[in-house]
Write a protein that holds these residues in place. Structure first.
Motif, mmCIF file in Angstrom:
data_model
loop_
_atom_site.group_PDB
_atom_site.id
_atom_site.type_symbol
_atom_site.label_atom_id
_atom_site.label_comp_id
_atom_site.label_asym_id
_atom_site.label_seq_id
_atom_site.Cartn_x
_atom_site.Cartn_y
_atom_site.Cartn_z
ATOM 1 N N LEU A 106 61.767 8.162 68.298
ATOM 2 C CA LEU A 106 60.967 7.748 67.142
ATOM 3 C C LEU A 106 60.278 8.932 66.479
ATOM 4 O O LEU A 106 60.347 9.106 65.257
ATOM 5 N N ILE A 107 59.604 9.763 67.247
ATOM 6 C CA ILE A 107 58.885 10.897 66.658
ATOM 7 C C ILE A 107 59.859 11.859 65.983
ATOM 8 O O ILE A 107 59.600 12.349 64.873
ATOM 9 N N ASP A 108 60.997 12.128 66.622
ATOM 10 C CA ASP A 108 62.015 12.992 66.013
ATOM 11 C C ASP A 108 62.423 12.468 64.639
ATOM 12 O O ASP A 108 62.571 13.240 63.680
ATOM 13 N N LEU A 109 62.603 11.165 64.548
ATOM 14 C CA LEU A 109 63.085 10.575 63.303
ATOM 15 C C LEU A 109 61.972 10.482 62.258
ATOM 16 O O LEU A 109 62.236 10.594 61.048
ATOM 17 N N MET A 110 60.740 10.312 62.697
ATOM 18 C CA MET A 110 59.620 10.393 61.767
ATOM 19 C C MET A 110 59.554 11.785 61.156
ATOM 20 O O MET A 110 59.402 11.957 59.935
ATOM 21 N N GLN A 111 59.681 12.802 61.999
ATOM 22 C CA GLN A 111 59.650 14.189 61.522
ATOM 23 C C GLN A 111 60.811 14.477 60.585
ATOM 24 O O GLN A 111 60.642 15.117 59.535
ATOM 25 N N TYR A 112 61.988 13.986 60.943
ATOM 26 C CA TYR A 112 63.177 14.239 60.132
ATOM 27 C C TYR A 112 63.065 13.553 58.771
ATOM 28 O O TYR A 112 63.479 14.118 57.753
ATOM 29 N N SER A 113 62.490 12.368 58.752
ATOM 30 C CA SER A 113 62.291 11.657 57.485
ATOM 31 C C SER A 113 61.403 12.457 56.547
ATOM 32 O O SER A 113 61.697 12.606 55.351
ATOM 33 N N ARG A 114 60.324 12.990 57.087
ATOM 34 C CA ARG A 114 59.424 13.799 56.262
ATOM 35 C C ARG A 114 60.105 15.100 55.820
ATOM 36 O O ARG A 114 59.954 15.534 54.675
ATOM 37 N N ALA A 115 60.876 15.706 56.713
ATOM 38 C CA ALA A 115 61.570 16.948 56.370
ATOM 39 C C ALA A 115 62.570 16.727 55.241
ATOM 40 O O ALA A 115 62.756 17.600 54.379
ATOM 41 N N LEU A 116 63.214 15.570 55.232
ATOM 42 C CA LEU A 116 64.171 15.257 54.172
ATOM 43 C C LEU A 116 63.475 15.011 52.841
ATOM 44 O O LEU A 116 64.058 15.247 51.775
ATOM 45 N N GLY A 117 62.239 14.523 52.907
ATOM 46 C CA GLY A 117 61.497 14.261 51.682
ATOM 47 C C GLY A 117 61.140 12.814 51.443
ATOM 48 O O GLY A 117 60.720 12.450 50.327
ATOM 49 N N TYR A 118 61.303 11.957 52.447
ATOM 50 C CA TYR A 118 60.901 10.560 52.278
ATOM 51 C C TYR A 118 59.407 10.506 51.960
ATOM 52 O O TYR A 118 58.595 11.122 52.630
ATOM 53 N N GLU A 119 59.071 9.733 50.934
ATOM 54 C CA GLU A 119 57.692 9.665 50.478
ATOM 55 C C GLU A 119 56.864 8.644 51.251
ATOM 56 O O GLU A 119 55.651 8.801 51.408
ATOM 57 N N PHE A 120 57.525 7.587 51.702
ATOM 58 C CA PHE A 120 56.841 6.546 52.483
ATOM 59 C C PHE A 120 57.555 6.384 53.808
ATOM 60 O O PHE A 120 58.753 6.074 53.857
ATOM 61 N N VAL A 121 56.830 6.625 54.889
ATOM 62 C CA VAL A 121 57.372 6.465 56.242
ATOM 63 C C VAL A 121 56.407 5.573 57.013
ATOM 64 O O VAL A 121 55.207 5.854 57.093
ATOM 65 N N GLU A 122 56.931 4.495 57.573
ATOM 66 C CA GLU A 122 56.075 3.525 58.263
ATOM 67 C C GLU A 122 56.717 3.083 59.567
ATOM 68 O O GLU A 122 57.937 3.026 59.685
ATOM 69 N N VAL A 123 55.876 2.765 60.539
ATOM 70 C CA VAL A 123 56.318 2.205 61.808
ATOM 71 C C VAL A 123 55.708 0.817 61.947
ATOM 72 O O VAL A 123 54.484 0.664 61.868
ATOM 73 N N PHE A 124 56.567 -0.193 62.130
ATOM 74 C CA PHE A 124 56.085 -1.549 62.370
ATOM 75 C C PHE A 124 56.057 -1.751 63.881
ATOM 76 O O PHE A 124 57.091 -1.784 64.536
ATOM 77 N N THR A 125 54.878 -1.881 64.433
ATOM 78 C CA THR A 125 54.682 -1.862 65.878
ATOM 79 C C THR A 125 53.788 -3.007 66.331
ATOM 80 O O THR A 125 52.947 -3.498 65.552
ATOM 81 N N ASN A 126 53.951 -3.428 67.581
ATOM 82 C CA ASN A 126 53.010 -4.412 68.124
ATOM 83 C C ASN A 126 51.723 -3.738 68.596
ATOM 84 O O ASN A 126 50.756 -4.405 68.958
ATOM 85 N N GLY A 127 51.721 -2.401 68.603
ATOM 86 C CA GLY A 127 50.492 -1.665 68.874
ATOM 87 C C GLY A 127 50.068 -1.603 70.327
ATOM 88 O O GLY A 127 48.986 -1.085 70.630
ATOM 89 N N THR A 128 50.919 -2.068 71.234
ATOM 90 C CA THR A 128 50.503 -2.113 72.639
ATOM 91 C C THR A 128 50.914 -0.887 73.433
ATOM 92 O O THR A 128 50.450 -0.700 74.561
#
Length: 281
Positions: free
Chosen positions: A85-107
């Motif tokens: 997950l963290i790798d892909l969050m970083q990669y999304s930002r590196a590519l230039g995605y403007e909105f990156v979100e994680v839908f989580t149960n938070g536990t």
């Protein structure tokens, strides 16, 4: 299929039905909870990995970005248990995605993930089912889940993370919806939505019992607006809830799905349904 092809043929030159603006990345169907209404039939017994690996997910993000997509949401199952997950969050930002979100149960938000959320300016979306612990935990089938989710929301608000909270209304929590919304707002959450249970996956039993329903009628309809989901099995779907309407495979490329008759037909049908609902038909 013939009807879908005919519908797509009449819509193929409509630019409003084409393109990609929002991408769901369904990293896994495995989840530490077992919510009674889960549309994806996620749960603890599902495998963490299926077809898609890190390189495959990166290629999907690359192709989608090249096609104009600038918004991505990581979902599951529970995405926070996925090791990439963290790798892909970083990669999304590196590519230039403007909105990156994680839908989580938070536990299960680790300290490493929380640090990445802060540093990468990633948004978080949560689900809460009641301000009452016993009702929430009875829906998630996870004892202690309410307390962990509330702690994560409290942390996110304190850290200034962009968050939203969704309350799914069903028989089990219907009497507490207003109080739950007030409770969440009192925590400092500005974006709170109240949604209905969709008759998809385990939600079909929760909502309808054993009655059959028309799958397309269960959808809100907004998925015709440039959306696409990629599952951990490599399936491409027009909406996370439209698991009955596959539109391609990740292995064949995102572009092929966007140009395919199956997706065009789905978007055309759903737009028409939206227009009818707005007219009160």
């Amino acid at each position: 299929m013939d009807t879908a092809i005919e519908t797509a043929s009449s819509a193929q030159f409509d630019p409003a039905l084409r393109g990609l603006r929002f991408l769901w990345i369904e990293l896994t169907r495995k989840c530490n909870l077992n919510c009674v209404h889960c549309y994806a039939d996620s749960g603890p017994l599902e495998p963490l990995f299926r077809v898609m690996q890190l390189a495959d997910w990166k290629l999907v993000l690359e192709q989608s970005f090249e096609l104009g997509c600038r918004s991505v949401q990581f979902i599951g199952g529970e995405p926070a248990i996925h090791p990439h997950l963290i790798d892909l969050m970083q990669y999304s930002r590196a590519l230039g995605y403007e909105f990156v979100e994680v839908f989580t149960n938070g536990t299960v938000l680790s300290e490493e993930l929380r640090n990445a959320v802060r540093s990468l300016r990633v948004s978080l979306a949560f689900s809460i089912y009641s301000h009452k612990t016993c009702i929430h935990d009875a829906i998630t089938l996870g004892e202690g889940s309410w307390l962990k989710t509330i702690e994560s929301i409290t942390w996110a608000v304190r850290e200034g993370v962009d968050i939203s909270v969704s309350i799914i209304e069903m028989n089990q929590n219907a009497s507490t919806i207003s109080a739950t919304r007030d409770f969440i707002a009192g925590m400092g959450v500005a974006h709170i939505g109240i949604d209905r249970v969709l008759g998809v996956g385990r939600g079909a039993t929760v909502k309808n019992g054993n009655k059959d329903t028309e799958p397309l009628d269960e959808l809100c309809g907004n998925c015709w607006k440039g959306k696409l989901c990629v599952t951990s099995g490599g399936d491409l779907l027009p909406c996370v809830f439209a698991r009955f309407w596959p539109v391609g495979m990740a292995a064949n490329g995102i572009h092929a799905a966007l140009e395919g008759n199956r997706l065009l037909a789905f978007r055309s049908i759903m737009r028409a349904k939206c227009l009818d609902r707005n007219r009160g038909l």
